[in-house]
Design an enzyme around this catalytic site. Structure first.
Site, PDB file in Angstrom:
ATOM      1  N   LYS A  36       0.829  -1.207   0.000  1.00 13.15           N
ATOM      2  CA  LYS A  36       0.000   0.000   0.000  1.00 13.15           C
ATOM      3  C   LYS A  36       0.869   1.266   0.000  1.00 13.15           C
ATOM      4  O   LYS A  36       2.081   1.194   0.216  1.00 13.15           O
ATOM      5  CB  LYS A  36      -0.923  -0.026   1.216  1.00 13.15           C
ATOM      6  CG  LYS A  36      -1.914  -1.180   1.193  1.00 13.15           C
ATOM      7  CD  LYS A  36      -2.759  -1.175   2.455  1.00 13.15           C
ATOM      8  CE  LYS A  36      -3.737  -2.325   2.493  1.00 13.15           C
ATOM      9  NZ  LYS A  36      -4.542  -2.299   3.737  1.00 13.15           N
ATOM     10  N   PHE A  81     -16.173   2.771   6.824  1.00 14.61           N
ATOM     11  CA  PHE A  81     -14.771   3.068   6.514  1.00 14.61           C
ATOM     12  C   PHE A  81     -14.438   2.964   5.028  1.00 14.61           C
ATOM     13  O   PHE A  81     -13.287   3.185   4.630  1.00 14.61           O
ATOM     14  CB  PHE A  81     -13.833   2.155   7.323  1.00 14.61           C
ATOM     15  CG  PHE A  81     -14.108   0.689   7.151  1.00 14.61           C
ATOM     16  CD1 PHE A  81     -13.622  -0.015   6.065  1.00 14.61           C
ATOM     17  CD2 PHE A  81     -14.865   0.006   8.103  1.00 14.61           C
ATOM     18  CE1 PHE A  81     -13.870  -1.372   5.911  1.00 14.61           C
ATOM     19  CE2 PHE A  81     -15.119  -1.359   7.967  1.00 14.61           C
ATOM     20  CZ  PHE A  81     -14.623  -2.042   6.863  1.00 14.61           C
ATOM     21  N   ARG A 122      -0.976 -15.084   3.729  1.00 12.75           N
ATOM     22  CA  ARG A 122      -1.732 -14.510   4.853  1.00 12.75           C
ATOM     23  C   ARG A 122      -0.937 -14.619   6.154  1.00 12.75           C
ATOM     24  O   ARG A 122      -0.946 -13.711   6.973  1.00 12.75           O
ATOM     25  CB  ARG A 122      -3.092 -15.206   5.003  1.00 12.75           C
ATOM     26  CG  ARG A 122      -4.029 -15.048   3.828  1.00 12.75           C
ATOM     27  CD  ARG A 122      -4.467 -13.641   3.572  1.00 12.75           C
ATOM     28  NE  ARG A 122      -5.239 -13.111   4.687  1.00 12.75           N
ATOM     29  CZ  ARG A 122      -5.659 -11.860   4.771  1.00 12.75           C
ATOM     30  NH1 ARG A 122      -5.386 -11.003   3.815  1.00 12.75           N
ATOM     31  NH2 ARG A 122      -6.355 -11.458   5.807  1.00 12.75           N
ATOM     32  N   THR A 152      -4.791  -8.251  10.312  1.00 12.67           N
ATOM     33  CA  THR A 152      -5.134  -6.943   9.745  1.00 12.67           C
ATOM     34  C   THR A 152      -4.766  -5.807  10.687  1.00 12.67           C
ATOM     35  O   THR A 152      -4.239  -4.779  10.257  1.00 12.67           O
ATOM     36  CB  THR A 152      -6.641  -6.893   9.414  1.00 12.67           C
ATOM     37  OG1 THR A 152      -6.936  -7.945   8.494  1.00 12.67           O
ATOM     38  CG2 THR A 152      -7.025  -5.561   8.800  1.00 12.67           C
ATOM     39  N   ARG A 197       3.154  -7.254   8.995  1.00 14.65           N
ATOM     40  CA  ARG A 197       2.444  -6.232   9.766  1.00 14.65           C
ATOM     41  C   ARG A 197       2.946  -6.149  11.206  1.00 14.65           C
ATOM     42  O   ARG A 197       3.023  -5.070  11.777  1.00 14.65           O
ATOM     43  CB  ARG A 197       0.939  -6.484   9.727  1.00 14.65           C
ATOM     44  CG  ARG A 197       0.331  -6.158   8.371  1.00 14.65           C
ATOM     45  CD  ARG A 197      -1.157  -6.409   8.370  1.00 14.65           C
ATOM     46  NE  ARG A 197      -1.771  -6.045   7.107  1.00 14.65           N
ATOM     47  CZ  ARG A 197      -2.821  -6.666   6.594  1.00 14.65           C
ATOM     48  NH1 ARG A 197      -3.384  -7.685   7.241  1.00 14.65           N
ATOM     49  NH2 ARG A 197      -3.324  -6.266   5.436  1.00 14.65           N
ATOM     50  N   ASN A 221      -1.564  -0.222   7.435  1.00 11.14           N
ATOM     51  CA  ASN A 221      -1.070  -1.574   7.708  1.00 11.14           C
ATOM     52  C   ASN A 221      -0.217  -2.157   6.580  1.00 11.14           C
ATOM     53  O   ASN A 221      -0.042  -3.351   6.474  1.00 11.14           O
ATOM     54  CB  ASN A 221      -2.203  -2.512   8.137  1.00 11.14           C
ATOM     55  CG  ASN A 221      -3.219  -2.764   7.053  1.00 11.14           C
ATOM     56  OD1 ASN A 221      -3.054  -2.341   5.905  1.00 11.14           O
ATOM     57  ND2 ASN A 221      -4.283  -3.464   7.396  1.00 11.14           N
ATOM     58  N   HIS A 270      -1.656  -5.563   1.496  1.00 11.52           N
ATOM     59  CA  HIS A 270      -2.916  -6.282   1.294  1.00 11.52           C
ATOM     60  C   HIS A 270      -2.583  -7.632   0.687  1.00 11.52           C
ATOM     61  O   HIS A 270      -1.688  -7.737  -0.156  1.00 11.52           O
ATOM     62  CB  HIS A 270      -3.831  -5.521   0.329  1.00 11.52           C
ATOM     63  CG  HIS A 270      -4.966  -6.364  -0.155  1.00 11.52           C
ATOM     64  ND1 HIS A 270      -6.124  -6.530   0.579  1.00 11.52           N
ATOM     65  CD2 HIS A 270      -5.105  -7.138  -1.269  1.00 11.52           C
ATOM     66  CE1 HIS A 270      -6.928  -7.358  -0.086  1.00 11.52           C
ATOM     67  NE2 HIS A 270      -6.329  -7.731  -1.200  1.00 11.52           N
TER      68      HIS A 270
END
EC number: 2.7.4.6
Length: 151
Positions: free
Chosen positions: A11, A59, A87, A93, A104, A114, A117
Protein backbone atom coordinates in the site's frame (compact mmCIF):
# COMPACT_ATOMS: atom_id res chain seq x y z
CA UNK A 1 -0.74 -29.80 -3.40
CA UNK A 2 -1.25 -27.80 -6.58
CA UNK A 3 0.20 -24.47 -7.58
CA UNK A 4 -1.96 -21.46 -6.89
CA UNK A 5 -1.64 -17.72 -7.30
CA UNK A 6 -2.43 -14.87 -4.96
CA UNK A 7 -2.63 -11.09 -5.22
CA UNK A 8 -0.52 -8.97 -2.88
CA UNK A 9 -0.24 -5.17 -2.85
CA UNK A 10 2.15 -2.96 -0.97
CA UNK A 11 0.00 0.00 0.00
CA UNK A 12 1.02 3.67 -0.30
CA UNK A 13 2.39 3.77 3.26
CA UNK A 14 4.68 0.82 2.56
CA UNK A 15 5.90 2.38 -0.68
CA UNK A 16 6.49 5.80 0.91
CA UNK A 17 8.36 4.23 3.84
CA UNK A 18 10.73 2.35 1.52
CA UNK A 19 9.57 -1.14 2.49
CA UNK A 20 9.29 -2.63 -1.03
CA UNK A 21 12.55 -4.62 -0.99
CA UNK A 22 11.93 -5.87 2.57
CA UNK A 23 8.48 -7.17 1.65
CA UNK A 24 9.51 -8.68 -1.70
CA UNK A 25 12.40 -10.40 0.04
CA UNK A 26 10.14 -12.14 2.53
CA UNK A 27 8.11 -13.74 -0.26
CA UNK A 28 11.20 -14.68 -2.28
CA UNK A 29 12.96 -16.11 0.77
CA UNK A 30 9.90 -18.24 1.49
CA UNK A 31 10.32 -19.72 -2.00
CA UNK A 32 7.38 -18.22 -3.87
CA UNK A 33 7.64 -17.16 -7.49
CA UNK A 34 6.81 -13.60 -8.57
CA UNK A 35 4.79 -13.79 -11.80
CA UNK A 36 3.37 -10.25 -11.91
CA UNK A 37 4.64 -6.90 -10.67
CA UNK A 38 3.76 -3.30 -11.40
CA UNK A 39 3.72 0.09 -9.74
CA UNK A 40 0.69 2.32 -10.17
CA UNK A 41 -1.46 4.86 -8.41
CA UNK A 42 -4.87 3.17 -8.44
CA UNK A 43 -7.82 5.02 -9.91
CA UNK A 44 -10.89 5.62 -7.76
CA UNK A 45 -12.79 3.16 -9.98
CA UNK A 46 -10.20 0.41 -9.45
CA UNK A 47 -10.14 1.06 -5.69
CA UNK A 48 -13.94 0.95 -5.42
CA UNK A 49 -14.04 -2.38 -7.28
CA UNK A 50 -11.20 -3.78 -5.17
CA UNK A 51 -12.88 -2.82 -1.89
CA UNK A 52 -16.43 -3.40 -3.18
CA UNK A 53 -17.17 -5.94 -0.46
CA UNK A 54 -16.90 -3.06 2.04
CA UNK A 55 -18.99 -0.52 0.08
CA UNK A 56 -21.70 -0.28 2.76
CA UNK A 57 -19.25 -0.03 5.67
CA UNK A 58 -18.51 3.36 7.26
CA UNK A 59 -14.77 3.07 6.51
CA UNK A 60 -15.20 2.42 2.75
CA UNK A 61 -14.46 5.97 1.57
CA UNK A 62 -11.38 6.11 3.79
CA UNK A 63 -10.06 2.88 2.25
CA UNK A 64 -10.61 4.22 -1.26
CA UNK A 65 -9.03 7.60 -0.44
CA UNK A 66 -5.98 5.96 1.12
CA UNK A 67 -5.26 3.37 -1.58
CA UNK A 68 -5.55 6.07 -4.27
CA UNK A 69 -3.33 8.54 -2.36
CA UNK A 70 -0.06 7.34 -3.89
CA UNK A 71 1.78 4.54 -5.62
CA UNK A 72 0.99 0.90 -4.90
CA UNK A 73 3.11 -2.13 -5.78
CA UNK A 74 0.72 -4.75 -7.20
CA UNK A 75 2.03 -8.31 -7.33
CA UNK A 76 1.00 -11.83 -8.19
CA UNK A 77 2.83 -14.61 -6.38
CA UNK A 78 2.70 -18.30 -7.30
CA UNK A 79 3.44 -21.43 -5.31
CA UNK A 80 2.04 -24.37 -3.41
CA UNK A 81 -0.26 -23.06 -0.69
CA UNK A 82 0.69 -19.47 -1.51
CA UNK A 83 -2.69 -17.98 -0.52
CA UNK A 84 -2.67 -19.28 3.06
CA UNK A 85 1.07 -18.86 3.42
CA UNK A 86 0.93 -15.24 2.24
CA UNK A 87 -1.73 -14.51 4.85
CA UNK A 88 0.59 -15.90 7.53
CA UNK A 89 3.54 -13.89 6.23
CA UNK A 90 1.39 -10.74 6.19
CA UNK A 91 -0.12 -11.16 9.66
CA UNK A 92 -3.35 -9.95 11.26
CA UNK A 93 -5.13 -6.94 9.75
CA UNK A 94 -4.71 -4.98 12.97
CA UNK A 95 -0.96 -4.53 13.46
CA UNK A 96 -1.27 -4.61 17.25
CA UNK A 97 -2.70 -8.14 16.90
CA UNK A 98 -0.12 -9.25 14.32
CA UNK A 99 2.55 -11.64 15.54
CA UNK A 100 6.18 -10.53 15.62
CA UNK A 101 7.93 -11.87 12.54
CA UNK A 102 4.99 -11.10 10.26
CA UNK A 103 5.11 -8.16 7.87
CA UNK A 104 2.44 -6.23 9.77
CA UNK A 105 3.79 -7.28 13.16
CA UNK A 106 7.23 -5.96 12.27
CA UNK A 107 6.48 -3.04 9.95
CA UNK A 108 2.92 -1.72 10.32
CA UNK A 109 1.84 1.15 12.55
CA UNK A 110 -1.96 0.93 12.82
CA UNK A 111 -4.96 -0.53 11.02
CA UNK A 112 -5.26 2.49 8.73
CA UNK A 113 -1.59 2.17 7.76
CA UNK A 114 -1.07 -1.57 7.71
CA UNK A 115 1.40 -1.58 4.78
CA UNK A 116 0.13 -4.51 2.73
CA UNK A 117 -2.92 -6.28 1.29
CA UNK A 118 -3.20 -9.97 0.46
CA UNK A 119 -6.05 -12.02 -0.97
CA UNK A 120 -7.99 -13.85 1.74
CA UNK A 121 -9.02 -16.90 -0.30
CA UNK A 122 -8.94 -18.54 -3.71
CA UNK A 123 -12.05 -16.78 -5.07
CA UNK A 124 -10.77 -13.41 -3.88
CA UNK A 125 -7.33 -14.11 -5.38
CA UNK A 126 -8.82 -14.84 -8.81
CA UNK A 127 -11.01 -11.72 -8.63
CA UNK A 128 -8.17 -9.44 -7.51
CA UNK A 129 -5.62 -10.80 -9.98
CA UNK A 130 -8.08 -10.30 -12.84
CA UNK A 131 -8.96 -6.82 -11.57
CA UNK A 132 -5.38 -5.56 -11.29
CA UNK A 133 -3.64 -7.47 -14.10
CA UNK A 134 -4.20 -8.37 -17.74
CA UNK A 135 -3.27 -11.95 -18.65
CA UNK A 136 -0.34 -10.73 -20.79
CA UNK A 137 1.16 -8.98 -17.73
CA UNK A 138 1.70 -12.30 -15.95
CA UNK A 139 4.88 -14.21 -16.75
CA UNK A 140 5.06 -18.01 -16.69
CA UNK A 141 8.65 -18.92 -15.88
CA UNK A 142 10.69 -21.42 -13.88
CA UNK A 143 13.39 -20.27 -11.49
CA UNK A 144 16.70 -22.06 -11.99
CA UNK A 145 16.56 -23.25 -8.37
CA UNK A 146 13.04 -24.71 -8.72
CA UNK A 147 14.26 -28.23 -7.93
CA UNK A 148 15.52 -26.92 -4.58
CA UNK A 149 12.17 -25.32 -3.70
CA UNK A 150 9.71 -28.20 -4.09
CA UNK A 151 9.73 -31.96 -4.50
Amino acid sequence: MTLERTFVAIKPDGVQRGLIAEILGRFETKGFKLVGLKQLTPSKELAEKHYGVHKDRPFFSGLVDFITSGPVIAMVWEGEGVIASARKLIGATKPLEAEPGTIRGDLAVNIGRNVIHGSDGSDTAVFEINLWFQENELVDWNPSDQAWRVE
